[in-house]
Design a protein around this motif. Structure first.
Motif, PDB file in Angstrom:
ATOM      1  N   THR A 154       0.617  -1.273   0.084  1.00  0.00           N
ATOM      2  CA  THR A 154      -0.117   0.163   0.334  1.00  0.00           C
ATOM      3  C   THR A 154       0.531   1.307  -0.217  1.00  0.00           C
ATOM      4  O   THR A 154       1.401   1.297   1.272  1.00  0.00           O
ATOM      5  CB  THR A 154      -1.008   0.020   1.239  1.00  0.00           C
ATOM      6  OG1 THR A 154      -1.879  -1.003   1.834  1.00  0.00           O
ATOM      7  CG2 THR A 154      -1.705   1.014   0.891  1.00  0.00           C
ATOM      8  N   THR A 155       0.726   2.138  -0.782  1.00  0.00           N
ATOM      9  CA  THR A 155       1.783   3.241  -1.190  1.00  0.00           C
ATOM     10  C   THR A 155       1.149   4.467  -1.229  1.00  0.00           C
ATOM     11  O   THR A 155       1.472   5.604  -0.711  1.00  0.00           O
ATOM     12  CB  THR A 155       2.316   3.153  -2.159  1.00  0.00           C
ATOM     13  OG1 THR A 155       1.789   3.595  -3.822  1.00  0.00           O
ATOM     14  CG2 THR A 155       3.648   2.107  -2.624  1.00  0.00           C
ATOM     15  N   THR A 156      -0.417   4.805  -1.144  1.00  0.00           N
ATOM     16  CA  THR A 156      -1.344   5.310  -1.053  1.00  0.00           C
ATOM     17  C   THR A 156      -0.873   6.273  -0.155  1.00  0.00           C
ATOM     18  O   THR A 156      -1.810   7.607   0.410  1.00  0.00           O
ATOM     19  CB  THR A 156      -2.511   5.423  -1.332  1.00  0.00           C
ATOM     20  OG1 THR A 156      -3.514   4.449  -0.462  1.00  0.00           O
ATOM     21  CG2 THR A 156      -3.078   5.038  -2.387  1.00  0.00           C
ATOM     22  N   LYS A 157      -1.078   5.752   1.059  1.00  0.00           N
ATOM     23  CA  LYS A 157      -0.838   6.456   3.216  1.00  0.00           C
ATOM     24  C   LYS A 157       0.028   7.266   2.620  1.00  0.00           C
ATOM     25  O   LYS A 157       0.020   8.229   3.398  1.00  0.00           O
ATOM     26  CB  LYS A 157      -1.608   5.112   4.182  1.00  0.00           C
ATOM     27  CG  LYS A 157      -0.985   6.368   5.259  1.00  0.00           C
ATOM     28  CD  LYS A 157      -1.017   5.507   6.812  1.00  0.00           C
ATOM     29  CE  LYS A 157      -1.919   6.009   7.906  1.00  0.00           C
ATOM     30  NZ  LYS A 157      -1.847   5.353   8.794  1.00  0.00           N
ATOM     31  N   THR A 158       1.480   6.639   2.620  1.00  0.00           N
ATOM     32  CA  THR A 158       2.604   7.835   2.557  1.00  0.00           C
ATOM     33  C   THR A 158       2.499   8.778   0.971  1.00  0.00           C
ATOM     34  O   THR A 158       2.817   9.165   1.769  1.00  0.00           O
ATOM     35  CB  THR A 158       3.568   6.359   2.013  1.00  0.00           C
ATOM     36  OG1 THR A 158       3.895   5.520   2.882  1.00  0.00           O
ATOM     37  CG2 THR A 158       4.967   7.483   1.973  1.00  0.00           C
ATOM     38  N   ILE A 159       2.569   8.419   0.167  1.00  0.00           N
ATOM     39  CA  ILE A 159       1.639   9.212  -1.222  1.00  0.00           C
ATOM     40  C   ILE A 159       1.009  10.912  -0.256  1.00  0.00           C
ATOM     41  O   ILE A 159       1.295  11.497  -0.737  1.00  0.00           O
ATOM     42  CB  ILE A 159       1.992   9.015  -1.789  1.00  0.00           C
ATOM     43  CG1 ILE A 159       3.098   7.733  -2.368  1.00  0.00           C
ATOM     44  CG2 ILE A 159       1.429   9.799  -3.645  1.00  0.00           C
ATOM     45  CD1 ILE A 159       4.244   8.706  -3.196  1.00  0.00           C
ATOM     46  N   SER A 160      -0.066  10.196  -0.230  1.00  0.00           N
ATOM     47  CA  SER A 160      -0.781  11.676   0.218  1.00  0.00           C
ATOM     48  C   SER A 160      -0.634  12.164   1.428  1.00  0.00           C
ATOM     49  O   SER A 160      -0.578  13.542   1.457  1.00  0.00           O
ATOM     50  CB  SER A 160      -2.036  10.617   0.860  1.00  0.00           C
ATOM     51  OG  SER A 160      -2.016  10.442   2.527  1.00  0.00           O
TER      52      SER A 160
END
Length: 180
Positions: A154-160
């Motif tokens: 899951t990369t979305t949390k970090t990128i957000s």
């Protein structure tokens, strides 16, 4: 003397570390690394969790893992035991593969979350295995830079938490890190 139970609640995020017994290698071939990642994916199907970052080094590993409804000991027991059984069978060994119980530092802030991700992604550079974090194949970092992560990552949390992927890349590569 018994161990203190790990702090756990749904949504708890941990920087997980585990080292080979006697600092021995826990991965001897590319297939060993792939097997560990496949066990993460299999465990994630049975006991859902979010994996935000990983780095598998020859004799230790780092995971940035967020629980959902399953306590961290159950998740890690599944991954580590399955891998130890695989490793011992493949290499005709007996005994412990991992040195003691895995480490699990509870992430208690967004700053700690992104700092832990940077630390994990820069680990092969600090170990002087590669010059640039994208050069290390057994890390999740190249998915942050190039996109197309596997379903278990899951990369979305970090990128957000950044204006975009390039900002995260700058943060990882250009910001000085402290050793953890």
């Amino acid at each position: 003397m018994s161990r203190r139970p790990r702090v756990w609640f749904p949504g708890a995020i941990y920087h997980i570390t585990s080292r080979g017994n006697r600092r021995s290698n826990i991965y001897n071939s590319p297939y060993d690394y792939e097997k560990y990642l496949s066990l993460i994916a299999e465990t994630q199907v049975e006991t859902p969790f979010h994996l935000h970052a990983y780095c598998l080094m020859s004799n230790h590993l780092h995971l940035l893992l967020e629980t959902t409804h399953t306590p961290i000991p159950q998740i890690m027991w599944s991954i580590q035991t399955s891998y130890a059984n695989y490793f011992n069978k493949k290499y005709e060994l007996d005994g412990h593969v991992f040195q003691g119980r895995y480490g699990a530092k509870l992430i208690d802030s967004q700053k700690y979350f992104v700092d832990a991700g940077r630390y994990i992604h820069m680990n092969p550079v600090h170990a002087e295995i590669v010059e640039h974090p994208t050069q290390y194949h057994w890390s999740s970092y190249h998915y942050y830079v190039n996109g197309n992560p596997p379903p278990f990552l899951t990369t979305t949390k970090t990128i957000s938490l950044f204006p975009g992927p390039k900002s995260y890349q700058f943060f990882v590569e250009k910001t000085p890190t402290l050793t953890n």
